[in-house]
Design an enzyme around this catalytic site. Structure first.
Site, PDB file in Angstrom:
ATOM      1  N   ARG A  91       0.829  -1.204   0.000  1.00 37.45           N
ATOM      2  CA  ARG A  91       0.000   0.000   0.000  1.00 37.45           C
ATOM      3  C   ARG A  91       0.866   1.258   0.000  1.00 37.45           C
ATOM      4  NH1 ARG A  91      -2.373  -3.712   3.514  1.00 37.45           N
ATOM      5  NH2 ARG A  91      -4.490  -4.384   2.961  1.00 37.45           N
ATOM      6  N   HIS A 178      -2.796   0.721   8.193  1.00 32.78           N
ATOM      7  CA  HIS A 178      -3.564  -0.238   7.397  1.00 32.78           C
ATOM      8  C   HIS A 178      -2.593  -0.831   6.382  1.00 32.78           C
ATOM      9  CE1 HIS A 178      -6.533  -2.221   5.012  1.00 32.78           C
ATOM     10  NE2 HIS A 178      -6.408  -1.392   3.981  1.00 32.78           N
TER      11      HIS A 178
END
Length: 317
Positions: A91, A178
């Site tokens: 990510r 995250h």
């Protein structure tokens, strides 16, 4: 803040955006959903498809193609637009591509008089939520990231499978980035009211099983992306849950990407942590009581995010 009704403007109608739109309409959360996307033809098809399904939903939600002018009276702008995560790509590797996209989007939104709340889902979500806050000039309580809402759902689901209990009876959080440096909070977790810490004290062999569940939680996105190209349904429903908490003023604790002002000894970053969500946005951040080991892992996660954030937004500038 000033807005009328429960209009939501969704920017980005890719897999995540459409899954969110479907959950929003199916659950009857918003009065009106305006969708903005650069692919006009596909957008038209999605709007038609969603509108036809409203007949069977619990509430009549007006679904239509939107423009940035719709942001003026919107309660929320939900950002799902951006470059997608490719197989094998982390990510955080997405950051350079998507920060520029956020800048363009936020400038358009704010230029049209937006005065509501931002909800950001585009990855890397913690960094991009910080970027949206910076670009918007809004108070940080009004800019929220999806954070670890999906990671927490995955963790609770897998624990529920292990113990044959509803995930709704499990209170356990994933916090931090995250992404790859996130961590489970087991020291304060409970399953059907039973302390997980005490369960670990009674059964030392439980720890490696729980660590395996956490690893499966952390790596789930990579497996899903490898199998079907993207994650969509889980995050779509997680975004809908956050939206419902906001629009219905629920004062509920959800694991989102929130701005820290000294909690956990950290400040000036967005990171996944439980926070009380209501109509005003993040009412307050919940600072969990965590073990020394968990704190060390959280600090590592925060430092990872801070290093990326400081490259984009140097301290003092």
């Amino acid at each position: 803040m000033r807005f009328v009704g429960n209009r939501v403007v969704l920017i980005g109608a890719g897999d995540v955006g459409v899954a969110y739109a479907y959950a929003l309409v199916n659950q009857g959360i918003a009065d009106e959903l305006c969708i903005i996307d650069i692919d006009e033809k596909k957008l038209e098809g999605n709007v038609m498809d969603l509108s036809h399904g409203v007949v069977w939903a619990g509430k009549r939600t007006k679904v239509r193609k939107g423009t940035y002018s719709d942001c003026e009276d919107a309660a929320m702008v939900v950002i799902c637009a951006g470059a997608a995560q490719k197989p094998g790509e982390t990510r955080l590797q997405l950051v350079d591509k998507n920060v520029n996209i956020m800048h363009t989007i936020v400038d358009e939104v704010m230029a049209n008089g937006f005065d509501g709340l931002f909800l950001v889902a585009t990855n890397p979500v913690d960094i991009l939520t910080y970027a949206v806050w910076k670009f918007s000039g809004l108070d940080h309580s009004r800019v929220i990231g999806s954070g670890t809402v999906l990671d927490t759902a995955r963790f609770r689901y897998m624990l529920g499978e292990l113990y044959d209990v509803s995930p709704k009876s499990i209170h356990a959080y994933i916090i931090g980035e995250h992404g790859d440096t996130e961590l489970p909070v087991l020291s304060s977790a409970t399953i059907a009211g039973v302390s997980m810490r005490k369960m670990l004290e009674k059964d030392p062999e439980l720890e490696p099983r729980l660590e395996k569940i956490f690893e499966d939680t952390r790596d789930a996105a990579y497996r899903i992306i490898d199998a079907k190209g993207s994650t969509s349904y889980g995050i779509g429903m997680g975004l809908a849950r956050i939206t419902r908490a906001i629009l219905n003023n629920q004062d509920v604790a959800l694991p989102v990407s929130a701005y820290l002002e000294g909690q956990y000894g950290e400040e000036d970053i967005y990171i996944g942590t439980p926070a009380i969500i209501d109509r005003s946005g993040i009412h307050r951040v919940v600072e969990l009581e965590i073990s020394d080991r968990e704190m060390s892992r959280f600090k590592h996660s925060a430092q990872t995010l801070r290093a990326i954030k400081d490259e984009i937004f140097p301290v003092g500038e």
